[in-house]
Design a protein around this motif. Structure first.
Motif, short mmCIF file in Angstrom:
data_model
loop_
_atom_site.label_atom_id
_atom_site.label_comp_id
_atom_site.label_asym_id
_atom_site.label_seq_id
_atom_site.Cartn_x
_atom_site.Cartn_y
_atom_site.Cartn_z
N ILE A 105 0.84 -1.20 0.00
CA ILE A 105 0.00 0.00 0.00
C ILE A 105 0.87 1.25 0.00
O ILE A 105 0.62 2.21 -0.72
CB ILE A 105 -0.95 -0.01 1.21
CG1 ILE A 105 -1.94 -1.18 1.10
CG2 ILE A 105 -1.72 1.31 1.31
CD1 ILE A 105 -2.74 -1.42 2.35
N GLU A 106 1.91 1.22 0.79
CA GLU A 106 2.81 2.38 0.85
C GLU A 106 3.46 2.63 -0.51
O GLU A 106 3.58 3.79 -0.95
CB GLU A 106 3.87 2.16 1.93
CG GLU A 106 3.31 2.23 3.35
CD GLU A 106 4.35 1.87 4.39
OE1 GLU A 106 4.20 2.36 5.53
OE2 GLU A 106 5.29 1.12 4.07
N LEU A 112 -1.48 6.13 4.68
CA LEU A 112 -1.80 4.86 5.33
C LEU A 112 -1.90 5.03 6.83
O LEU A 112 -1.04 5.65 7.45
CB LEU A 112 -0.74 3.82 5.00
CG LEU A 112 -0.88 2.45 5.65
CD1 LEU A 112 -2.11 1.73 5.14
CD2 LEU A 112 0.37 1.61 5.39
#
Length: 305
Positions: A105-106, A112
């Motif tokens: 995701i990062e 996040l």
């Protein structure tokens, strides 16, 4: 709802934004040939990109951007789609998502927030962010646009010549299997496969309504919904879908066999449907042609990170 029209519209909408994932037949994974759909080769390593792109392309995204709660795969898909389409995204994930999916995701570029607890805790924080900031929420499984997006997978598979009587699909919150049921309308037998340690659909079918279940086990960061989505439950009840349960050990053995036989690297959730065949939770009739959906490949720890 006219699901056929919705899924056809979704397929046209997301064309060029998602991967047309390959299919193959294996003669070594089981005692009969098995058709496989390799959806772990989709953008960000799971089918979730389909629903994410469909939702964002069909909606007007506000200045506040996009928010999503996720066990990992959905968050990565939403972050990826948002970046491709030029939107800001905020993703909330539980600690149990694990370092590999958090890193994914990062890398996709979203803001996040890691939340203590389970997916339900991340979902509560995402809903609060949505209400306070005015962001649009992309639900991981229980929204029509998400389900229609995931349904494009089965449309695509049939277009690729799927010749099977039965399709085995792993279930978490139910968006993927709901899309499959919405597209096939009973033309094929859809079998829902869940881990014994997180089985929201089986529990709902037994209770006659969605109920909360405990969540744990090797596939919990992808299949760990505490409660099945209402869209999935309604479709499953209407079609009297069969649910089967598999233990963690069988999931890990299926994951290992995919690597050893075909060098297919999938996460535990991605191997869960195959585990039902190999462990015997689902026993096809003689001559029954079976297909298995490999839904995700975000293995932890990531061997090449």
């Amino acid at each position: 709802m006219d699901w056929t029209a919705e899924i056809e519209a979704a397929a046209a909408r997301i064309a060029g934004h998602v991967v047309r994932t390959p299919v193959m037949q294996s003669d070594t994974l089981w005692d009969r040939p098995v058709a496989l759909k390799l959806e772990q080769t989709q953008h960000t390593g799971s089918f979730k990109a389909r629903g994410a792109f469909n939702t964002l392309l069909a909606a007007k995204v506000p200045d506040a951007g996009i928010v999503a709660a996720s066990g990992g795969n959905h968050g990565a898909a939403v972050a990826f789609a948002a970046r491709r389409l030029g939107h800001r995204a905020r993703i909330f994930v539980p600690e149990m998502a694990g370092p590999a999916k958090i890193a994914l995701i990062e890398r996709a570029g979203a803001a996040l927030t890691v939340v203590p607890g389970e997916y339900a805790d991340a979902a509560a924080m995402a809903a609060r962010f949505r209400d306070e900031q005015g962001a649009i929420e992309v639900h991981p499984y229980d929204a029509p646009a998400t389900v229609a997006g995931q349904g494009t997978l089965m449309l695509e598979w049939e277009d690729q010549g799927l010749d099977a009587d039965t399709v085995l699909i792993a279930v978490g919150g139910g968006g993927l299997i709901a899309g499959a049921m919405a597209w096939t309308h009973g033309r094929k037998r859809i079998v829902a496969v869940e881990p014994m340690s997180c089985n929201a659909l089986a529990a709902a079918m037994q209770a006659g309504k969605p109920v909360d279940v405990p969540v744990s086990g090797v596939a919990a960061n992808a299949l760990g919904a505490r409660r099945i989505g209402s869209i999935c439950f309604d479709l499953a009840r209407a079609q009297d879908v069969q649910t089967v349960l598999v233990p963690d050990g069988a999931i890990l053995e299926a994951q290992k066999s995919l690597w050893q036989a075909h060098r297919l690297l999938v996460e535990p959730a991605g191997a869960t449907a195959l585990a039902a065949l190999q462990w015997g939770a689902y026993k096809p009739e003689p001559g029954e042609r079976v297909a298995v959906l490999l839904c995700g490949g975000n293995i932890a720890p990531d061997p090449l990170s």
